[in-house]
Design a protein around this motif. Sequence first.
Motif, PDB file in Angstrom:
ATOM      1  N   PRO A 173       6.510   6.247  -0.248  1.00  0.00           N
ATOM      2  CA  PRO A 173       6.659   5.478   0.583  1.00  0.00           C
ATOM      3  C   PRO A 173       5.761   4.365   0.602  1.00  0.00           C
ATOM      4  CG  PRO A 173       7.076   7.532   1.513  1.00  0.00           C
ATOM      5  CD  PRO A 173       6.372   7.822   0.272  1.00  0.00           C
ATOM      6  N   CYS A 174       5.845   3.027   0.994  1.00  0.00           N
ATOM      7  CA  CYS A 174       4.776   2.110   1.418  1.00  0.00           C
ATOM      8  C   CYS A 174       4.958   1.122   2.568  1.00  0.00           C
ATOM      9  CB  CYS A 174       5.173   1.294  -0.127  1.00  0.00           C
ATOM     10  SG  CYS A 174       6.325   0.165  -0.226  1.00  0.00           S
ATOM     11  N   LEU A 231       0.748  -1.125   0.121  1.00  0.00           N
ATOM     12  CA  LEU A 231      -0.030   0.060  -0.013  1.00  0.00           C
ATOM     13  C   LEU A 231       0.861   1.176   0.004  1.00  0.00           C
ATOM     14  CD1 LEU A 231      -2.255  -2.077   0.681  1.00  0.00           C
ATOM     15  CD2 LEU A 231      -2.815  -0.538   2.598  1.00  0.00           C
ATOM     16  N   ALA A 232       0.459   2.213  -1.000  1.00  0.00           N
ATOM     17  CA  ALA A 232       1.326   3.514  -1.013  1.00  0.00           C
ATOM     18  C   ALA A 232       0.182   4.471  -1.207  1.00  0.00           C
ATOM     19  CB  ALA A 232       2.351   3.480  -1.965  1.00  0.00           C
ATOM     20  N   ALA A 233       0.558   5.717  -0.958  1.00  0.00           N
ATOM     21  CA  ALA A 233      -0.035   6.937  -1.389  1.00  0.00           C
ATOM     22  C   ALA A 233      -0.268   7.111  -3.011  1.00  0.00           C
ATOM     23  CB  ALA A 233       0.292   8.184  -0.646  1.00  0.00           C
ATOM     24  N   GLY A 234       0.868   6.695  -3.634  1.00  0.00           N
ATOM     25  CA  GLY A 234       0.851   6.843  -4.845  1.00  0.00           C
ATOM     26  C   GLY A 234       2.271   6.343  -5.784  1.00  0.00           C
ATOM     27  N   GLN A 279       9.855  -6.663  -7.064  1.00  0.00           N
ATOM     28  CA  GLN A 279       9.484  -6.396  -8.336  1.00  0.00           C
ATOM     29  C   GLN A 279       8.434  -5.223  -8.415  1.00  0.00           C
ATOM     30  OE1 GLN A 279       8.028 -10.217 -10.088  1.00  0.00           O
ATOM     31  NE2 GLN A 279      10.049 -10.723 -10.728  1.00  0.00           N
ATOM     32  N   ALA A 280       7.555  -5.318  -7.391  1.00  0.00           N
ATOM     33  CA  ALA A 280       6.668  -4.179  -7.325  1.00  0.00           C
ATOM     34  C   ALA A 280       7.422  -2.871  -6.917  1.00  0.00           C
ATOM     35  CB  ALA A 280       5.641  -4.560  -6.105  1.00  0.00           C
ATOM     36  N   LEU A 281       8.250  -3.049  -5.647  1.00  0.00           N
ATOM     37  CA  LEU A 281       8.984  -1.833  -5.477  1.00  0.00           C
ATOM     38  C   LEU A 281       9.762  -1.214  -6.574  1.00  0.00           C
ATOM     39  CD1 LEU A 281      10.576  -3.011  -1.831  1.00  0.00           C
ATOM     40  CD2 LEU A 281       8.433  -1.855  -2.574  1.00  0.00           C
ATOM     41  N   ARG A 282      10.386  -1.989  -7.401  1.00  0.00           N
ATOM     42  CA  ARG A 282      10.961  -1.245  -8.424  1.00  0.00           C
ATOM     43  C   ARG A 282      10.099  -0.852  -9.408  1.00  0.00           C
ATOM     44  NH1 ARG A 282      14.223  -5.998  -7.753  1.00  0.00           N
ATOM     45  NH2 ARG A 282      13.068  -7.155  -9.597  1.00  0.00           N
ATOM     46  N   LYS A 283       8.950  -1.477  -9.876  1.00  0.00           N
ATOM     47  CA  LYS A 283       8.117  -0.941 -10.938  1.00  0.00           C
ATOM     48  C   LYS A 283       7.401   0.332 -10.467  1.00  0.00           C
ATOM     49  CE  LYS A 283       4.062  -2.414 -13.320  1.00  0.00           C
ATOM     50  NZ  LYS A 283       2.773  -3.355 -13.499  1.00  0.00           N
ATOM     51  N   HIS A 284       6.926   0.411  -9.325  1.00  0.00           N
ATOM     52  CA  HIS A 284       6.330   1.655  -8.767  1.00  0.00           C
ATOM     53  C   HIS A 284       7.042   2.355  -8.178  1.00  0.00           C
ATOM     54  CE1 HIS A 284       2.451  -0.425 -10.098  1.00  0.00           C
ATOM     55  NE2 HIS A 284       3.036  -1.482  -9.689  1.00  0.00           N
ATOM     56  N   ARG A 285       8.330   2.321  -8.062  1.00  0.00           N
ATOM     57  CA  ARG A 285       9.537   3.185  -7.495  1.00  0.00           C
ATOM     58  C   ARG A 285       8.834   3.693  -5.974  1.00  0.00           C
ATOM     59  NH1 ARG A 285       8.379   7.883  -9.449  1.00  0.00           N
ATOM     60  NH2 ARG A 285       6.772   7.279 -10.671  1.00  0.00           N
TER      61      ARG A 285
END
Length: 231
Positions: free
Chosen positions: A25-26, A18-21, A41-47
């Motif tokens: 941060p998440c 979950l992140a604000a966008g 992978q999710a962290l990299r894809k969505h920075r």
Amino acid sequence: MLVIGFPTGALQANCFVLAAGEGEPCVIIDPGQDAVEPIEQALRKHRLAPVAVLLTHGHFDHTFSVTPVCDGNDIPAYIHPDDVEMLADPLKGISRESAAFFGGNLEMREPSEVRSLADGTELDLAGLRITVDHTPGHTGGSVMFRSGVQEGGRLVISGDTLFAGSIGRTDLPGGDHSRMLSSLQNKVLTLPDDTVVLPGHGPTTTIGRERATNPYLLQLQDAPAAPHRGL
């Protein structure tokens, strides 16, 4: 709000990010078996930059990757104190049959930093306001996490307290059927119908849909004291 979810491991426990966008941060919720790679992978894809791991309860299918995720990113894990022992001794939360399947040995250890969750606590993490609801029944330390933004509506990550069409089982060590009934009555049925439910297993649903169709919630509404078995 950005919500990323995917099933993990043999038991297909849902992990959520979950992140604000994008580029924010998440928080990571319930990193189960084989969750490290899809999380990265999710962290990299969505920075995204993780700031914490939140655990709905202590069963290993929801916590198996908590230590590599936390220690690898230097972030804390949050869990209710009634379930914290399962982080280092996951066999405390499973049946004898399941323990035998693993040869009586399932090695895990606690992350370097573990913080306690309490009922009603409001966490300010990753730009999100997250409310903790203690919902014992599936385990003694089961919790749900509520969040939401003005633009995105209400959200609850229900762990194994509530599923689409069902509820969590209460026959494992630490389970308690009467406490589950109380949690459902006082913590689930009190939520608004438009609340989106992200459960610990299976598809997304809403409180309104479950209130109208979930046989366990229907039974509670018709006869609050009537006993039933969760699966």
